[in-house]
Design an enzyme around this catalytic site. Structure first.
Site, PDB file in Angstrom:
ATOM      1  N   LYS A  68      23.258  47.758 -42.288  1.00 48.75           N
ATOM      2  CA  LYS A  68      22.762  47.338 -43.608  1.00 48.75           C
ATOM      3  C   LYS A  68      23.590  46.167 -44.094  1.00 48.75           C
ATOM      4  CE  LYS A  68      20.366  48.175 -47.428  1.00 48.75           C
ATOM      5  NZ  LYS A  68      19.704  46.884 -47.158  1.00 48.75           N
ATOM      6  N   GLN A  72      31.224  43.911 -44.852  1.00 51.12           N
ATOM      7  CA  GLN A  72      30.145  44.834 -45.233  1.00 51.12           C
ATOM      8  C   GLN A  72      30.394  46.256 -44.709  1.00 51.12           C
ATOM      9  OE1 GLN A  72      27.354  43.119 -46.886  1.00 51.12           O
ATOM     10  NE2 GLN A  72      26.872  45.156 -47.624  1.00 51.12           N
ATOM     11  N   LYS A 121      32.751  47.810 -47.260  1.00 53.65           N
ATOM     12  CA  LYS A 121      32.084  47.932 -48.556  1.00 53.65           C
ATOM     13  C   LYS A 121      31.116  49.118 -48.522  1.00 53.65           C
ATOM     14  CE  LYS A 121      30.539  44.125 -50.007  1.00 53.65           C
ATOM     15  NZ  LYS A 121      29.871  42.913 -50.399  1.00 53.65           N
ATOM     16  N   LYS A 134      25.095  41.701 -41.149  1.00 58.29           N
ATOM     17  CA  LYS A 134      24.812  40.510 -41.970  1.00 58.29           C
ATOM     18  C   LYS A 134      23.967  39.569 -41.122  1.00 58.29           C
ATOM     19  CE  LYS A 134      25.691  38.863 -46.071  1.00 58.29           C
ATOM     20  NZ  LYS A 134      25.857  39.593 -47.344  1.00 58.29           N
ATOM     21  N   ASP A 164      20.881  37.704 -50.045  1.00 62.62           N
ATOM     22  CA  ASP A 164      22.225  37.162 -50.306  1.00 62.62           C
ATOM     23  C   ASP A 164      21.974  35.747 -50.825  1.00 62.62           C
ATOM     24  OD1 ASP A 164      25.249  37.710 -49.821  1.00 62.62           O
ATOM     25  OD2 ASP A 164      25.001  35.738 -48.933  1.00 62.62           O
ATOM     26  N   THR A 223      24.422  44.027 -58.476  1.00 64.11           N
ATOM     27  CA  THR A 223      25.769  43.549 -58.114  1.00 64.11           C
ATOM     28  C   THR A 223      26.530  43.092 -59.364  1.00 64.11           C
ATOM     29  OG1 THR A 223      24.857  42.854 -56.005  1.00 64.11           O
ATOM     30  CG2 THR A 223      27.046  42.044 -56.543  1.00 64.11           C
ATOM     31  N   SER A 279      20.475  49.058 -53.089  1.00 66.40           N
ATOM     32  CA  SER A 279      19.659  48.907 -51.873  1.00 66.40           C
ATOM     33  C   SER A 279      19.459  50.260 -51.203  1.00 66.40           C
ATOM     34  CB  SER A 279      20.350  47.966 -50.884  1.00 66.40           C
ATOM     35  OG  SER A 279      20.023  46.633 -51.183  1.00 66.40           O
TER      36      SER A 279
HETATM   37  P1  NDP Z   1      22.807  32.818 -55.368  1.00 65.06           P
HETATM   38  O1  NDP Z   1      22.265  31.982 -54.287  1.00 65.06           O
HETATM   39  O2  NDP Z   1      21.864  33.485 -56.295  1.00 65.06           O
HETATM   40  O3  NDP Z   1      23.862  31.996 -56.262  1.00 65.06           O
HETATM   41  C1  NDP Z   1      24.982  31.399 -55.718  1.00 65.06           C
HETATM   42  C2  NDP Z   1      25.651  30.566 -56.808  1.00 65.06           C
HETATM   43  O4  NDP Z   1      26.876  30.047 -56.312  1.00 65.06           O
HETATM   44  C3  NDP Z   1      24.810  29.375 -57.243  1.00 65.06           C
HETATM   45  O5  NDP Z   1      25.039  29.134 -58.596  1.00 65.06           O
HETATM   46  C4  NDP Z   1      25.367  28.234 -56.390  1.00 65.06           C
HETATM   47  O6  NDP Z   1      25.210  26.949 -56.978  1.00 65.06           O
HETATM   48  C5  NDP Z   1      26.820  28.622 -56.327  1.00 65.06           C
HETATM   49  N1  NDP Z   1      27.439  28.128 -55.081  1.00 65.06           N
HETATM   50  C6  NDP Z   1      26.977  28.308 -53.821  1.00 65.06           C
HETATM   51  N2  NDP Z   1      27.790  27.699 -52.942  1.00 65.06           N
HETATM   52  C7  NDP Z   1      28.760  27.121 -53.685  1.00 65.06           C
HETATM   53  C8  NDP Z   1      29.888  26.345 -53.377  1.00 65.06           C
HETATM   54  N3  NDP Z   1      30.179  26.045 -52.092  1.00 65.06           N
HETATM   55  N4  NDP Z   1      30.681  25.931 -54.399  1.00 65.06           N
HETATM   56  C9  NDP Z   1      30.398  26.246 -55.679  1.00 65.06           C
HETATM   57  N5  NDP Z   1      29.328  26.982 -56.025  1.00 65.06           N
HETATM   58  C10 NDP Z   1      28.538  27.401 -55.055  1.00 65.06           C
HETATM   59  O7  NDP Z   1      23.738  33.913 -54.635  1.00 65.06           O
HETATM   60  P2  NDP Z   1      24.219  35.326 -55.169  1.00 65.06           P
HETATM   61  O8  NDP Z   1      24.491  35.252 -56.620  1.00 65.06           O
HETATM   62  O9  NDP Z   1      23.296  36.348 -54.655  1.00 65.06           O
HETATM   63  O10 NDP Z   1      25.575  35.503 -54.350  1.00 65.06           O
HETATM   64  C11 NDP Z   1      26.820  34.995 -54.831  1.00 65.06           C
HETATM   65  C12 NDP Z   1      27.948  35.652 -54.070  1.00 65.06           C
HETATM   66  O11 NDP Z   1      27.878  37.091 -54.217  1.00 65.06           O
HETATM   67  C13 NDP Z   1      27.970  35.415 -52.556  1.00 65.06           C
HETATM   68  O12 NDP Z   1      29.320  35.413 -52.124  1.00 65.06           O
HETATM   69  C14 NDP Z   1      27.271  36.662 -52.005  1.00 65.06           C
HETATM   70  O13 NDP Z   1      27.616  36.908 -50.661  1.00 65.06           O
HETATM   71  C15 NDP Z   1      27.845  37.715 -52.932  1.00 65.06           C
HETATM   72  N6  NDP Z   1      27.081  38.947 -53.024  1.00 65.06           N
HETATM   73  C16 NDP Z   1      25.776  38.940 -53.430  1.00 65.06           C
HETATM   74  C17 NDP Z   1      25.099  40.128 -53.555  1.00 65.06           C
HETATM   75  C18 NDP Z   1      23.727  40.182 -54.134  1.00 65.06           C
HETATM   76  O14 NDP Z   1      23.290  41.296 -54.455  1.00 65.06           O
HETATM   77  N7  NDP Z   1      23.031  39.076 -54.304  1.00 65.06           N
HETATM   78  C19 NDP Z   1      25.704  41.409 -53.151  1.00 65.06           C
HETATM   79  C20 NDP Z   1      27.114  41.320 -52.838  1.00 65.06           C
HETATM   80  C21 NDP Z   1      27.750  40.124 -52.738  1.00 65.06           C
HETATM   81  P3  NDP Z   1      23.811  26.151 -56.960  1.00 65.06           P
HETATM   82  O15 NDP Z   1      23.014  26.733 -58.099  1.00 65.06           O
HETATM   83  O16 NDP Z   1      24.171  24.717 -57.177  1.00 65.06           O
HETATM   84  O17 NDP Z   1      23.184  26.413 -55.623  1.00 65.06           O
END
Ligand code: NDP
Length: 451
Positions: free
Chosen positions: A90, A111, A114, A126, A166, A209, A384
């Protein structure tokens, strides 16, 4: 400690740039569990560490699709099935140009622990692609997802491997992936989570999350004898799924969130981030944060490149609690120093491994309450698993029921982590507590299952 160091050295000869983040994640775990390895010889006898750091399977495939100009495009797809000692594989799918095998190995490895910490029956995996959904039309995303699933469907199933979202993979992408799976296999089953609510998704998966990281932080602050978050200034990075829902929950409990960021810059809004506008900009219209100041003249936009090398504007804003929710290694030792000097009391990781190793060590040595990602951001995988349960039983839970169960599990994770740290003589160190508790659960299952 010597056993652990020898293990790290053994794996280092494979080290290359692509694997850097994977080794960073692996070393953190190995250092944390050193006392456990020294005290219980079963883990060495059954070569648990050697077996745990090598994925069960790395699946890599070509994805060809047609863009709107009818030109053929080629991307690389991956699924890394890391460990299924506790249950079916998962973990999410990431669509982003930076995706490669090393990044997915790091995310898959994290993961495992976690998922173990949730106490639920799920293994670690992943996957993803270097495909960038940004700037693509709906039809292009649909065609890519369909081609991606043409290959991926061979390796997944509701009792085998259940991918989720993700970065770059939200309910739109999951919907297209699910549609393609159904078409190829003629089977309507809960093979993906994060599905839209109208066909099998769970209430609260998008919020899980972000809400979960706040529930974890509330419990941690209470256990550590710190003041609660209401009325306190909080800083959040990111403007995606995790960040937006962390901001939503923080505002709901009365905290004042003064920042958010995207890949181009930071918004500092001392009056508190306008969440409705942020949702419209990022979830609906996908516009740059720069646009925020057009309607909020009191707020400031700081472009990423205007900040000195190695630091980020968002972590230079004085706050009581910080929530890095964007991406890996976005909070450096320079940022950690700024947060500490400005009186920050707690840091909670919403993103996966957003803090560098040096930054974490600084937080721990300054007794900052530090909630590591593998414990604090487990809310997504928890809901999930709820979605899997609802799909298997052909039922739907209410929003309130999911929220209540999520809150309870996040509180339990925080308590389990704190208790484990205390048991192993590192009270207050949630990094070691999480690594030891997660490792023990997986390792004991691996021993019981044989090789
Ligand atoms: P999204 O794609 O929804 O959002 C990611 C955000 O981070 C966007 O605002 C993006 O900016 C910004 N971002 C991406 N890359 C960079 C970078 N290199 N430098 C600065 N900002 C950056 O992703 P999520 O919110 O789903 O995920 C965010 C984090 O949380 C990740 O690490 C993911 O692995 C982790 N995560 C997510 C889960 C989930 O349920 N979604 C579960 C557990 C962990 P922009 O808008 O410009 O693209």
């Amino acid at each position: 400690m010597s056993i652990a160091i020898n293990k790290i050295k053994k794996f280092e000869n494979e080290n290359c740039d692509e694997n850097k983040v994977f080794y960073q994640a692996m070393e953190e775990v190995i250092y944390s569990i050193a006392p456990l390895l020294e005290s219980d010889e079963r883990y060495a006898k059954y070569s648990i560490l050697e077996r745990l750091v090598v994925p069960d399977r790395i699946i890599k495939f070509k994805v060809t699709w047609l863009n709107d100009k009818n030109e053929i495009q080629v991307n690389i797809g991956y699924r890394i099935q890391f460990n299924n000692a506790l249950g079916p594989y998962k973990g999410g799918l990431r669509f982003h140009p930076t995706v490669n095998e090393g990044v997915l190995k790091f995310l898959g490895f994290e993961q495992i622990f976690k998922n173990a910490l949730t106490g639920l029956p799920i293994g670690g995996a992943k996957g993803g692609s270097d495909f960038d959904p940004k700037g693509k039309s709906d039809f292009e995303v649909m065609k890519f997802c369909s081609s991606f699933m043409t290959e991926l469907h061979k390796y997944i199933g509701p009792r085998i491997d259940i991918p989720a979202g993700d970065i770059g993979v939200g309910s739109r992408e999951i919907g297209y992936l699910f549609g393609a799976y159904k078409k190829i296999t003629s089977s309507y089953e809960g093979v993906l989570t994060g599905k839209p609510y109208i066909f099998g998704g769970s209430f609260m998966r998008p919020q899980a999350t972000g809400f979960g990281v706040v529930y974890f932080t509330q419990t941690m602050l209470e256990m550590e004898g710190k003041e609660p978050l209401d009325g306190k200034i909080c800083t959040v990075s990111g403007a995606g799924n995790v960040a937006i829902h962390a901001i939503e929950k923080l505002q709901e409990i009365g905290a004042i969130v003064v920042s958010c960021t995207d890949s181009k810059g930071t918004i500092y809004d001392p009056r508190g981030v306008d969440l409705c506008l942020l949702k419209e900009m990022k979830l609906k219209n996908k516009t740059s944060l720069k646009e925020y100041i057009k309607t909020h003249s009191d707020a400031k936009y700081i472009p990423l490149k205007e900040y000195p090398d190695g630091g980020h504007a968002v972590w230079d804003i004085p706050c009581y609690a910080a929530f890095p929710c964007a991406t890996q290694n976005e909070l450096t030792d320079i940022d950690a120093q700024n947060l500490i000097v400005n009186g920050c009391v707690s840091v909670s990781e919403g993103a996966n491994m957003p803090s560098t190793t040096k930054a974490i060590n600084d937080f721990l040595s300054h007794k900052i309450c530090f909630a590591p990602a593998k414990a604090a951001n487990a809310g997504g995988v928890v809901v999930s698993e709820f979605e899997m349960s609802q799909n298997a039983a052909m039922t739907k839970w209410s929003f309130e029921k999911v929220d209540e169960k999520l809150k309870l599990i996040m509180q339990q994770i925080a308590k389990r982590v704190a208790l484990t740290a205390k048991d192993y003589g590192v009270e207050g160190n949630y990094v070691d507590g999480a690594n030891i508790a997660g490792f023990k659960r997986v390792a004991d299952a691996m021993i019981a299952e044989g090789i």
